[in-house]
Design a protein around this motif. Structure first.
Motif, PDB file in Angstrom:
ATOM      1  N   ASP A  40      76.008   2.023  56.994  1.00 19.56           N
ATOM      2  CA  ASP A  40      75.490   0.829  56.807  1.00 19.56           C
ATOM      3  C   ASP A  40      74.268   0.648  56.524  1.00 19.56           C
ATOM      4  N   ALA A  41      73.750   1.491  55.545  1.00 25.05           N
ATOM      5  CA  ALA A  41      72.536   1.622  54.919  1.00 25.05           C
ATOM      6  C   ALA A  41      72.009   0.404  54.309  1.00 25.05           C
ATOM      7  N   ASN A  42      70.985  -0.417  54.554  1.00 25.08           N
ATOM      8  CA  ASN A  42      70.250  -1.413  53.964  1.00 25.08           C
ATOM      9  C   ASN A  42      68.679  -1.335  53.838  1.00 25.08           C
ATOM     10  N   ILE A  43      68.140  -1.027  52.958  1.00 26.09           N
ATOM     11  CA  ILE A  43      66.742  -0.897  52.866  1.00 26.09           C
ATOM     12  C   ILE A  43      66.013  -1.616  51.885  1.00 26.09           C
ATOM     13  N   THR A  44      64.986  -2.175  52.129  1.00 25.11           N
ATOM     14  CA  THR A  44      64.212  -3.175  50.965  1.00 25.11           C
ATOM     15  C   THR A  44      62.854  -2.865  51.001  1.00 25.11           C
ATOM     16  N   VAL A  45      62.257  -3.436  49.841  1.00 27.73           N
ATOM     17  CA  VAL A  45      60.765  -2.907  49.831  1.00 27.73           C
ATOM     18  C   VAL A  45      60.007  -4.222  49.628  1.00 27.73           C
ATOM     19  N   GLU A  46      58.793  -4.309  50.295  1.00 26.48           N
ATOM     20  CA  GLU A  46      57.930  -5.442  50.308  1.00 26.48           C
ATOM     21  C   GLU A  46      56.428  -4.886  49.814  1.00 26.48           C
ATOM     22  N   ALA A  47      56.068  -5.386  48.695  1.00 29.05           N
ATOM     23  CA  ALA A  47      54.977  -5.018  48.101  1.00 29.05           C
ATOM     24  C   ALA A  47      53.700  -6.050  48.250  1.00 29.05           C
ATOM     25  N   THR A  48      52.826  -5.728  48.019  1.00 31.62           N
ATOM     26  CA  THR A  48      51.495  -6.410  48.006  1.00 31.62           C
ATOM     27  C   THR A  48      50.625  -6.025  46.805  1.00 31.62           C
ATOM     28  N   ALA A  49      49.748  -6.917  46.474  1.00 28.60           N
ATOM     29  CA  ALA A  49      48.686  -6.838  45.277  1.00 28.60           C
ATOM     30  C   ALA A  49      47.720  -5.949  45.519  1.00 28.60           C
ATOM     31  N   GLY A  50      47.586  -4.935  44.484  1.00 27.42           N
ATOM     32  CA  GLY A  50      46.259  -3.930  44.534  1.00 27.42           C
ATOM     33  C   GLY A  50      45.704  -3.992  43.569  1.00 27.42           C
ATOM     34  N   PHE A  51      44.739  -3.113  43.437  1.00 24.16           N
ATOM     35  CA  PHE A  51      43.689  -3.081  42.305  1.00 24.16           C
ATOM     36  C   PHE A  51      43.718  -1.863  41.478  1.00 24.16           C
ATOM     37  N   ASN A  52      43.155  -1.907  40.205  1.00 27.56           N
ATOM     38  CA  ASN A  52      42.852  -0.882  39.458  1.00 27.56           C
ATOM     39  C   ASN A  52      41.735  -0.596  38.650  1.00 27.56           C
ATOM     40  N   VAL A  53      41.324   0.403  38.375  1.00 30.66           N
ATOM     41  CA  VAL A  53      39.814   0.640  37.609  1.00 30.66           C
ATOM     42  C   VAL A  53      39.812   1.786  36.854  1.00 30.66           C
ATOM     43  N   GLY A  54      39.301   1.886  35.658  1.00 30.12           N
ATOM     44  CA  GLY A  54      39.383   2.831  34.885  1.00 30.12           C
ATOM     45  C   GLY A  54      38.694   3.044  33.623  1.00 30.12           C
ATOM     46  N   LEU A  55      38.756   4.083  32.835  1.00 34.81           N
ATOM     47  CA  LEU A  55      37.765   4.449  31.670  1.00 34.81           C
ATOM     48  C   LEU A  55      38.923   4.427  30.469  1.00 34.81           C
ATOM     49  N   ILE A  56      38.212   3.996  29.306  1.00 36.11           N
ATOM     50  CA  ILE A  56      39.042   3.892  28.190  1.00 36.11           C
ATOM     51  C   ILE A  56      38.517   4.834  26.956  1.00 36.11           C
ATOM     52  N   ALA A  57      39.267   5.818  26.553  1.00 37.87           N
ATOM     53  CA  ALA A  57      38.868   6.361  25.325  1.00 37.87           C
ATOM     54  C   ALA A  57      39.871   6.209  24.179  1.00 37.87           C
ATOM     55  N   ASP A  58      39.233   5.390  22.913  1.00 32.77           N
ATOM     56  CA  ASP A  58      40.385   4.954  22.142  1.00 32.77           C
ATOM     57  C   ASP A  58      40.019   5.854  20.705  1.00 32.77           C
ATOM     58  N   LEU A  59      41.173   6.235  20.095  1.00 31.46           N
ATOM     59  CA  LEU A  59      41.060   7.172  18.907  1.00 31.46           C
ATOM     60  C   LEU A  59      41.722   6.082  17.829  1.00 31.46           C
TER      61      LEU A  59
END
Length: 235
Positions: free
Chosen positions: A60-79
């Motif tokens: 009788d498996a029944n699995i669901t996922v609830e997500a919330t907003a998060g954040f992201n931060v980072g660097l960029i190297a562009d060639l």
């Protein structure tokens, strides 16, 4: 914040910036001729899991996922590879949380058996190709496509405890592919680039419980990240 809200924010910001480009002065006219340039990005995300179940002893498996907003931060190297093609390395940190609901355990004598809170922080390292149109005044749309490596600092993969002790485990090393769209806006001092992209896992991220008939992990055939990232790059 829902995925629809992220799309709405992207198109709202893009529209505002587009209407602000009526100035006839062309800013940063030689910016895209640099062989290599750097920048950074800030953003928000919503990550959840794609779940595929399989036949198991848990009928009788029944699995669901609830997500919330998060954040992201980072660097960029562009060639710069070509006037319309760039290769970008964008290492950063991504943080979000998810709630996994094991609905088939909701009648358990211990209510905590049916819920697992997953708070995750990742080292996210995308390597993406950026396909740009020719520049029009102070704007330039583009497409993104590439792959990324994620190191999950919160995986608990090496933890000896599993769900029988209340510990949900995931794999530490994971691989994704990502695609997206964005627009470069050339401003007086820098280039501003809002983009939105989808991120999808290649590999199964779950670390199975020691018991092959575990009520938590036995029914799961595949559990992989799928998410939407809204980034604001400054270059």
């Amino acid at each position: 914040m829902s995925k629809t809200s992220l799309f709405f924010c992207f198109f709202l910001i893009t529209s505002i910036a587009f209407y602000a480009q009526r100035e006839r002065v062309e800013y940063l006219p030689t910016f895209d001729k640099k062989p290599l340039h750097y920048g950074f990005y800030l953003g928000i995300n919503q990550n959840d899991f794609k779940l595929n179940l399989r036949e198991s002893s848990i009928t009788d498996a029944n699995i669901t996922v609830e997500a919330t907003a998060g954040f992201n931060v980072g660097l960029i190297a562009d060639l710069r590879l070509h006037k319309n093609l760039n290769l970008r390395l964008e290492p950063g940190l991504v943080s979000n949380s998810k709630r996994i609901l094991f609905n088939h355990l909701s009648t358990s004598t211990n209510p905590q058996d049916s819920i697992r809170e997953i708070g995750s922080t990742y080292l996210h390292v995308p390597l993406v190709f950026k396909f740009s149109t020719d520049r029009y005044k102070n704007m330039r749309p583009y497409l993104l496509a590439g792959a990324s490596y994620d190191y999950n600092f919160s995986s608990n993969e090496a933890n000896q405890d599993d769900n029988s002790a209340g510990q949900f485990r995931m794999k530490t090393h994971n691989f994704m592919y990502e695609v997206g769209i964005g627009v470069d806006f050339y401003l007086y001092y820098f280039k501003f680039s809002p983009s939105i992209r989808g991120v999808f896992a290649f590999n199964n991220e779950i670390k199975y419980d020691d018991d092959p008939n575990s009520q938590w992990t036995a029914p799961i055939n595949f559990m992989g990240t799928r998410g939407i990232f809204l980034n604001f790059a400054f270059e």
